[in-house]
Scaffold this motif. Structure first.
Motif, PDB file in Angstrom:
ATOM      1  N   LYS A   4       0.865  -1.225   0.150  1.00  0.00           N
ATOM      2  CA  LYS A   4       0.045   0.007   0.128  1.00  0.00           C
ATOM      3  C   LYS A   4       0.785   1.291  -0.105  1.00  0.00           C
ATOM      4  O   LYS A   4       2.043   1.246   0.507  1.00  0.00           O
ATOM      5  CB  LYS A   4      -0.977   0.080   1.292  1.00  0.00           C
ATOM      6  N   ILE A   5       0.465   2.237  -0.456  1.00  0.00           N
ATOM      7  CA  ILE A   5       1.006   3.624  -0.531  1.00  0.00           C
ATOM      8  C   ILE A   5       0.059   4.503   0.024  1.00  0.00           C
ATOM      9  O   ILE A   5      -1.088   4.553  -0.205  1.00  0.00           O
ATOM     10  CB  ILE A   5       1.172   4.098  -2.072  1.00  0.00           C
ATOM     11  N   ALA A   6       0.505   5.338   1.109  1.00  0.00           N
ATOM     12  CA  ALA A   6      -0.128   6.049   1.962  1.00  0.00           C
ATOM     13  C   ALA A   6       0.252   7.578   1.441  1.00  0.00           C
ATOM     14  O   ALA A   6       1.358   7.929   1.484  1.00  0.00           O
ATOM     15  CB  ALA A   6      -0.174   5.874   3.298  1.00  0.00           C
ATOM     16  N   LEU A   7      -0.676   8.489   1.251  1.00  0.00           N
ATOM     17  CA  LEU A   7      -0.155   9.801   0.561  1.00  0.00           C
ATOM     18  C   LEU A   7      -0.555  11.098   1.376  1.00  0.00           C
ATOM     19  O   LEU A   7       0.139  12.265   1.310  1.00  0.00           O
ATOM     20  CB  LEU A   7      -1.078  10.169  -0.532  1.00  0.00           C
ATOM     21  N   GLU A   8      -1.467  10.955   2.490  1.00  0.00           N
ATOM     22  CA  GLU A   8      -1.739  12.107   3.296  1.00  0.00           C
ATOM     23  C   GLU A   8      -1.062  11.762   4.828  1.00  0.00           C
ATOM     24  O   GLU A   8      -1.967  11.342   5.445  1.00  0.00           O
ATOM     25  CB  GLU A   8      -3.123  12.687   3.297  1.00  0.00           C
ATOM     26  N   GLU A   9       0.155  11.887   4.974  1.00  0.00           N
ATOM     27  CA  GLU A   9       0.632  11.416   6.288  1.00  0.00           C
ATOM     28  C   GLU A   9       1.697  12.755   6.842  1.00  0.00           C
ATOM     29  O   GLU A   9       2.598  12.942   6.107  1.00  0.00           O
ATOM     30  CB  GLU A   9       1.339  10.348   6.036  1.00  0.00           C
ATOM     31  N   ALA A  10       1.152  13.105   8.063  1.00  0.00           N
ATOM     32  CA  ALA A  10       1.654  14.344   8.569  1.00  0.00           C
ATOM     33  C   ALA A  10       3.200  13.862   9.238  1.00  0.00           C
ATOM     34  O   ALA A  10       3.500  12.804   9.701  1.00  0.00           O
ATOM     35  CB  ALA A  10       0.949  14.978   9.457  1.00  0.00           C
ATOM     36  N   TRP A  11       3.909  15.178   9.291  1.00  0.00           N
ATOM     37  CA  TRP A  11       5.285  15.161   9.932  1.00  0.00           C
ATOM     38  C   TRP A  11       5.471  16.541  10.480  1.00  0.00           C
ATOM     39  O   TRP A  11       4.767  17.436   9.824  1.00  0.00           O
ATOM     40  CB  TRP A  11       6.413  14.731   8.950  1.00  0.00           C
ATOM     41  N   ALA A  12       6.111  16.784  11.060  1.00  0.00           N
ATOM     42  CA  ALA A  12       6.680  18.112  11.694  1.00  0.00           C
ATOM     43  C   ALA A  12       7.977  18.594  12.024  1.00  0.00           C
ATOM     44  O   ALA A  12       8.788  17.513  12.417  1.00  0.00           O
ATOM     45  CB  ALA A  12       5.499  18.411  12.844  1.00  0.00           C
ATOM     46  N   HIS A 225      -9.696  12.876   2.901  1.00  0.00           N
ATOM     47  CA  HIS A 225     -11.031  12.620   3.702  1.00  0.00           C
ATOM     48  C   HIS A 225     -12.178  12.238   2.799  1.00  0.00           C
ATOM     49  O   HIS A 225     -13.435  12.722   2.929  1.00  0.00           O
ATOM     50  CB  HIS A 225     -11.187  13.881   4.657  1.00  0.00           C
ATOM     51  N   MET A 226     -12.000  11.205   1.860  1.00  0.00           N
ATOM     52  CA  MET A 226     -13.133  10.755   1.039  1.00  0.00           C
ATOM     53  C   MET A 226     -13.551  11.959   0.226  1.00  0.00           C
ATOM     54  O   MET A 226     -14.691  11.764  -0.180  1.00  0.00           O
ATOM     55  CB  MET A 226     -14.025   9.965   1.806  1.00  0.00           C
ATOM     56  N   GLY A 227     -12.873  12.982  -0.364  1.00  0.00           N
ATOM     57  CA  GLY A 227     -13.147  14.040  -0.996  1.00  0.00           C
ATOM     58  C   GLY A 227     -14.029  15.151  -0.333  1.00  0.00           C
ATOM     59  O   GLY A 227     -14.453  16.052  -0.691  1.00  0.00           O
ATOM     60  N   PHE A 266      -8.684  14.238  -7.757  1.00  0.00           N
ATOM     61  CA  PHE A 266      -8.585  12.863  -7.174  1.00  0.00           C
ATOM     62  C   PHE A 266      -8.749  13.096  -5.592  1.00  0.00           C
ATOM     63  O   PHE A 266      -8.754  14.143  -4.883  1.00  0.00           O
ATOM     64  CB  PHE A 266      -7.188  12.424  -7.472  1.00  0.00           C
ATOM     65  N   VAL A 267      -9.386  11.986  -5.242  1.00  0.00           N
ATOM     66  CA  VAL A 267      -9.602  11.847  -3.625  1.00  0.00           C
ATOM     67  C   VAL A 267      -8.767  10.917  -2.739  1.00  0.00           C
ATOM     68  O   VAL A 267      -8.407   9.889  -3.799  1.00  0.00           O
ATOM     69  CB  VAL A 267     -11.018  11.870  -3.275  1.00  0.00           C
ATOM     70  N   THR A 268      -8.585  11.088  -1.551  1.00  0.00           N
ATOM     71  CA  THR A 268      -7.889  10.124  -0.812  1.00  0.00           C
ATOM     72  C   THR A 268      -8.639   9.578   0.103  1.00  0.00           C
ATOM     73  O   THR A 268      -9.674  10.285   0.728  1.00  0.00           O
ATOM     74  CB  THR A 268      -6.591  10.345  -0.321  1.00  0.00           C
ATOM     75  N   THR A 269      -8.530   8.436   0.793  1.00  0.00           N
ATOM     76  CA  THR A 269      -9.306   7.738   2.098  1.00  0.00           C
ATOM     77  C   THR A 269      -8.964   8.388   3.470  1.00  0.00           C
ATOM     78  O   THR A 269      -9.338   7.880   4.455  1.00  0.00           O
ATOM     79  CB  THR A 269      -9.255   6.173   2.105  1.00  0.00           C
ATOM     80  N   ALA A 289     -10.482   7.654  -9.513  1.00  0.00           N
ATOM     81  CA  ALA A 289     -10.086   8.818  -9.100  1.00  0.00           C
ATOM     82  C   ALA A 289      -9.879   8.864  -7.330  1.00  0.00           C
ATOM     83  O   ALA A 289      -9.728   9.894  -6.765  1.00  0.00           O
ATOM     84  CB  ALA A 289     -11.307   9.610  -9.067  1.00  0.00           C
ATOM     85  N   ILE A 290      -9.627   7.471  -6.682  1.00  0.00           N
ATOM     86  CA  ILE A 290      -9.501   7.362  -5.350  1.00  0.00           C
ATOM     87  C   ILE A 290      -8.234   6.769  -4.884  1.00  0.00           C
ATOM     88  O   ILE A 290      -7.704   5.701  -5.666  1.00  0.00           O
ATOM     89  CB  ILE A 290     -10.930   6.660  -4.981  1.00  0.00           C
ATOM     90  N   MET A 291      -7.661   7.337  -3.827  1.00  0.00           N
ATOM     91  CA  MET A 291      -6.401   6.545  -3.680  1.00  0.00           C
ATOM     92  C   MET A 291      -6.546   6.115  -2.336  1.00  0.00           C
ATOM     93  O   MET A 291      -7.055   7.381  -1.289  1.00  0.00           O
ATOM     94  CB  MET A 291      -5.144   7.656  -3.837  1.00  0.00           C
TER      95      MET A 291
END
Length: 382
Positions: A4-12, A225-227, A266-269, A289-291
């Motif tokens: 799996k590839i995860a695209l919205e993953e926070a870092w600081a 957030h699913m669009g 495109f949207v992500t989950t 359109a979903i990732m």
């Protein structure tokens, strides 16, 4: 599912908390054991949990609001540059498992384009796209909101299109004025439960209806957030964008908003682990359109992955495309054979989806059934 590839993953970085103290979102222990520690970590707990849950690649981005929360243009630019350099250094330690999104100050669209070019020019830095945390704050009282559907931002969009850098539009908190007017009496609705989707939905639809995607037809915009509620309102959105009523709307006269999904939108989950919502999105905007995404550390890696791996009732091919292959088609640098990440599209069998399991395990067994591996006892799914 493996790979799996995860695209919205926070870092600081600590400097980012000067713009917004994320620890105020919940008491310690509510969002993980220590939200701040999890944001700062890359190669420890984060990577361990990726290994345990079949996540091959995480695309990291500076936690919201980042430079968008800094009202002074010079300070915002310095934060973006600092964050980009620090993130590149972290990613370079393990380019097969991590990539990054470029942070930008959006006070000056031309300067934003220059910083994107700087970060994009060296593939070894590991950047594959851009993160923009909704509107850019300005003004001493932080109540000025700068939106990117304004024509002056074409200078930035042109660079993003030219470089092939997808732009991820992520939520942030409201301005002080809007918070007082709308959310102060109902603070539990101001953020993830409702406010994030309201604000991002307006911004994204503003960009589309302003004709930005028409002027830059190779540009790609991603929302999480699913669009942000948009897929479930598409009929009403397109129905009410009546060309006779709004003859001066700049969006292409022969297109509907739904027509941009899968090609430019495109949207992500991320943070929205609902199978009925995913199925609705697939029907409205299509699986291409979903990732997949998690939204770590604001969401749990195991929770998001168990949902996706075990509770999503779609075809094996759709599951693997959403979980992996679509990301490689949108964030093409992840799959660039001359780049540093070197990921490839895979099929269901390669991702451990839909087969009978590992051969070495099956050789020693009698096949009792596809759903339960014991004749007499109901076993936990592994």
């Amino acid at each position: 599912m493996y790979g799996k590839i995860a695209l919205e993953e926070a870092w600081a970085i600590p400097e980012n908390f000067k713009a917004y103290d994320v620890s105020s979102l919940a008491p310690k222990g509510v969002i993980g054991d220590d939200l701040i520690a999890n944001l700062l970590d890359v190669h420890g707990t984060r990577l361990t949990q990726m290994d345990s849950n079949g996540v091959e690649m995480m695309v990291l981005s500076l936690s919201s609001p980042g430079p968008q929360g800094v009202t002074n243009p010079k300070d915002a630019e310095e934060l973006a540059t600092l964050a980009n350099d620090r993130l590149a250094a972290e990613i370079s330690k393990n380019l097969k498992r991590f990539a990054g999104l470029v942070s930008l100050s959006m006070h000056d669209p031309a300067q934003a384009g220059e910083e994107l070019r700087r970060c994009w020019g060296d593939k070894t830095k590991g950047f594959v796209g851009v993160i923009l945390n909704d509107y850019q704050s300005a003004g001493e009282d932080k109540n000025i909101m700068m939106f990117y559907d304004e024509e002056k931002y074409d200078a930035f969009w042109k660079v993003a299109e030219e470089l092939g850098a997808p732009v991820y539009l992520h939520p942030r908190e409201p301005t002080p004025l809007i918070y007082d007017e709308m959310w102060k009496a109902r603070p539990w609705l101001a953020y993830s439960a409702l406010g994030y989707a309201h604000r991002i939905g307006m911004h994204v639809l503003g960009i589309v209806t302003a004709g930005v995607l028409d002027r830059f037809p190779r540009l790609k915009v991603v929302i999480g957030h699913m669009g942000e509620h948009i897929p479930y309102d598409l009929y009403r959105i397109d129905h009410k964008l009546n060309r006779a009523r709004f003859p001066n709307m700049p969006m292409a006269k022969d297109k509907l908003v739904r027509g941009y999904f899968g090609e430019q939108l495109f949207v992500t989950t991320s943070g929205h682990f609902s199978t009925p919502a995913l199925l609705c999105a697939m029907q409205e905007i299509g699986s291409r359109a979903i990732m997949f995404s998690i939204d770590y550390p604001f969401e749990s890696i195991p929770n998001g992955c168990v949902w996706f791996d075990e509770h999503v009732a779609v075809s094996n091919r759709d599951l693997v495309d959403i979980g992996r292959n679509n990301a490689l088609r949108v964030f093409t640098r992840l799959a660039d054979s001359e780049g540093v990440h070197g990921l490839e599209e895979k099929g269901p069998r390669e991702c451990g989806v839909g087969g009978l399991g590992l051969k070495k395990e099956r050789e020693r067994e009698v096949e009792y059934g596809l759903y339960n591996r014991d004749w007499d006892k109901r076993l936990e799914r592994r």
